[in-house]
Design a protein around this motif. Structure first.
Motif, short mmCIF file in Angstrom:
data_model
loop_
_atom_site.label_atom_id
_atom_site.label_comp_id
_atom_site.label_asym_id
_atom_site.label_seq_id
_atom_site.Cartn_x
_atom_site.Cartn_y
_atom_site.Cartn_z
N GLU A 3 2.16 2.09 -3.20
CA GLU A 3 1.06 2.34 -4.12
C GLU A 3 0.85 1.21 -5.12
OE1 GLU A 3 1.53 6.21 -5.82
OE2 GLU A 3 1.52 7.19 -3.86
N LYS A 4 1.11 -0.02 -4.70
CA LYS A 4 0.88 -1.19 -5.54
C LYS A 4 -0.53 -1.76 -5.36
CE LYS A 4 5.71 -2.57 -5.70
NZ LYS A 4 6.68 -3.57 -5.27
N TYR A 55 0.84 -1.20 0.00
CA TYR A 55 0.00 0.00 0.00
C TYR A 55 0.87 1.26 0.00
CZ TYR A 55 -2.99 3.74 1.59
OH TYR A 55 -3.64 4.94 1.70
N GLU A 56 1.91 1.28 0.83
CA GLU A 56 2.80 2.44 0.90
C GLU A 56 3.52 2.66 -0.43
OE1 GLU A 56 5.11 1.37 4.31
OE2 GLU A 56 3.72 2.36 5.70
N SER A 109 -4.64 -0.90 -3.44
CA SER A 109 -5.53 0.16 -2.98
C SER A 109 -5.69 0.13 -1.45
CB SER A 109 -6.92 -0.01 -3.62
OG SER A 109 -7.53 -1.18 -3.12
#
Length: 121
Positions: free
Chosen positions: A106-107, A103-104, A109
């Motif tokens: 951005e892979k 998530y960090e 949601s």
């Protein structure tokens, strides 16, 4: 052995209360752990309040792990998942850390990350 006898003694009346007064058809209890199944989440909320009142009259209370889950969610009961696999908490936390990193980066949601959090609650 003492805790087993005490669970039977103290919670037998609760079993009858849940089945007869609340009308819950699908109910599982092993010692002091139990699950109620019903199609209405609102009715389960009502049942939770009534069970809390009942236990309070008996001098008992529910712990902070008490939750209402959607049956489609993965939850752990007696150390097993809903599909009867042994719950491996260490693996669950590793999965959460991997999801957080994804998530960090951005892979994935935010929704995907938050769904992972529901697995261990």
């Amino acid at each position: 052995m003492t805790s087993q006898a005490l669970a039977i003694f103290y919670l037998n009346d609760m079993d009858h209360f849940i089945k007869e007064k609340l009308g819950i058809k699908y109910f599982i209890r092993y010692q002091d752990d139990f699950c109620l199944f019903h199609e209405s989440k609102e009715y389960l909320r009502y049942c939770l309040k009534e069970i809390r009142k009942f236990l309070e009259n008996e001098g008992l209370k529910l712990n902070n792990k008490t939750r209402i889950y959607n049956n489609k969610n993965k939850y752990i009961f007696l150390g097993h998942t809903i599909d009867n696999k042994k719950a491996n908490y260490r693996e669950k936390y590793k999965k959460i850390r991997r999801k957080k990193t994804s998530y960090e980066d951005e892979k994935i949601s935010l929704y995907s990350y938050m769904c992972s959090m529901n697995i261990i609650k």
